[in-house]
Motif scaffolding. Structure first.
Motif, short mmCIF file in Angstrom:
data_model
loop_
_atom_site.label_atom_id
_atom_site.label_comp_id
_atom_site.label_asym_id
_atom_site.label_seq_id
_atom_site.Cartn_x
_atom_site.Cartn_y
_atom_site.Cartn_z
N SER A 90 45.00 51.87 52.17
CA SER A 90 44.05 52.00 51.85
C SER A 90 43.89 50.56 50.61
O SER A 90 44.91 49.84 50.54
CB SER A 90 44.19 52.71 50.06
OG SER A 90 44.60 52.25 48.84
N ILE A 92 41.62 47.03 49.45
CA ILE A 92 40.10 46.93 48.04
C ILE A 92 40.25 45.62 48.65
O ILE A 92 41.00 44.30 49.03
CB ILE A 92 40.97 46.53 46.67
CG1 ILE A 92 41.37 47.62 46.50
CG2 ILE A 92 40.43 45.59 46.10
CD1 ILE A 92 42.21 47.95 44.84
N GLY A 96 30.84 43.04 48.38
CA GLY A 96 29.99 43.90 49.28
C GLY A 96 29.19 43.89 49.99
O GLY A 96 28.69 44.32 51.21
N HIS A 112 37.62 49.66 49.13
CA HIS A 112 36.95 50.25 48.37
C HIS A 112 36.34 48.24 48.11
O HIS A 112 37.35 47.34 47.58
CB HIS A 112 37.99 50.22 47.26
CG HIS A 112 37.35 50.00 45.41
ND1 HIS A 112 36.96 51.04 45.11
CD2 HIS A 112 37.81 49.34 45.16
CE1 HIS A 112 36.08 50.89 44.39
NE2 HIS A 112 37.37 49.84 43.88
N THR A 114 34.70 45.61 45.35
CA THR A 114 35.13 45.68 43.65
C THR A 114 34.73 44.36 43.17
O THR A 114 34.31 43.06 43.84
CB THR A 114 36.94 45.32 42.99
OG1 THR A 114 36.69 45.26 41.73
CG2 THR A 114 37.40 44.33 43.97
N GLU A 121 37.46 51.07 38.02
CA GLU A 121 37.38 52.15 39.16
C GLU A 121 38.56 51.09 40.13
O GLU A 121 39.43 51.93 40.61
CB GLU A 121 36.68 52.62 39.79
CG GLU A 121 36.66 53.29 40.73
CD GLU A 121 35.04 53.10 42.31
OE1 GLU A 121 35.68 54.25 42.34
OE2 GLU A 121 33.90 52.26 41.85
N THR A 122 39.29 49.87 40.16
CA THR A 122 39.75 49.57 40.94
C THR A 122 41.17 49.49 39.74
O THR A 122 41.96 49.44 40.52
CB THR A 122 39.24 47.89 40.75
OG1 THR A 122 38.27 47.21 41.73
CG2 THR A 122 40.12 46.76 41.90
N ILE A 125 42.63 52.81 40.61
CA ILE A 125 43.40 52.85 41.52
C ILE A 125 44.36 52.32 42.08
O ILE A 125 45.49 52.88 42.58
CB ILE A 125 42.64 51.86 43.01
CG1 ILE A 125 40.72 52.83 43.36
CG2 ILE A 125 43.57 51.62 44.53
CD1 ILE A 125 40.15 51.78 44.59
#
Length: 204
Positions: A90, A92, A96, A112, A114, A121-122, A125
């Motif tokens: 996954s 990060i 965005g 994802h 951040t 939330e990060t 993970i």
């Protein structure tokens, strides 16, 4: 507006890699572009099949069943790791707005996103699975690196980057982390001067 030859070349690389990605031809991507003059437009390192086997074997020996990649960019390397090893990866990333705009490189895995300051939330993970290795490839932000390590509960760290080749990264792949970590194994990516360095947390 006319495009320069180098701009055409970069666009051709991206389009070709996208086509190979759609056909799951990761071997062709690394074979075709590992020494291409425009390779850095898409990815800094293009590991060989031997390099991927090295990563897979290290993870198995250290009882890791997944990877969380910090600052993964487009996710091309992460996608190739999964295709080559079967290990889920996954990714990060920050900013965005950039990764969703039309000028950004294509995304090869879901990202994802951040904030610059790590959000809850990060943190969740990277803490969710102690059996996940934390990966930094050509990373260049010491504060962020230390912040992620602060929240990471696992025991395996992978740093990919240049060694004595005149390119700056932070952290560097060798001996640039705290005494909490010790080098487990390492391998050069082809003969590129880039290395995959696997660290293990001490006293574990």
């Amino acid at each position: 507006m006319l495009l320069l030859t180098s701009e055409f070349s970069a666009m051709d690389i991206v389009a070709d890699i996208q086509d190979l990605y759609k056909d799951n031809k990761w071997r062709e991507i690394v074979a075709r572009y590992h020494d291409h003059p425009e390779r850095n437009k898409v990815l800094w390192v293009y590991p060989s099949e031997e390099n991927f086997i090295f990563v897979k074997d290290c993870l198995a020996e250290l009882l890791c069943d997944r990877i969380v990649s910090i600052g993964c960019g487009s996710g091309l390397l992460e996608w190739m790791i999964t295709e080559a090893t079967g290990v889920p990866v996954s990714g990060i990333e920050v900013d965005g707005a950039w990764w969703s705009c039309k000028y950004a490189p294509p995304n090869f895995i879901p990202l994802h996103i951040t904030p610059t300051d790590i959000d809850k939330e990060t943190i969740s993970i990277i803490q969710r699975n102690k059996n996940a290795a934390l990966l930094f490839c050509y990373f260049n932000n010491r504060k962020a690196f230390e912040d992620y390590l602060k929240y990471y509960n696992g025991n395996v760290l992978i740093i990919i980057g240049p060694h004595e080749k005149g390119v700056h990264t932070d952290p560097k792949p060798f001996n640039d982390v705290t005494d909490t970590w010790t080098i487990y194994k390492y391998q050069e990516i082809r003969n590129s001067g880039d290395f995959i360095v696997v660290y293990k947390k001490q006293n574990v």
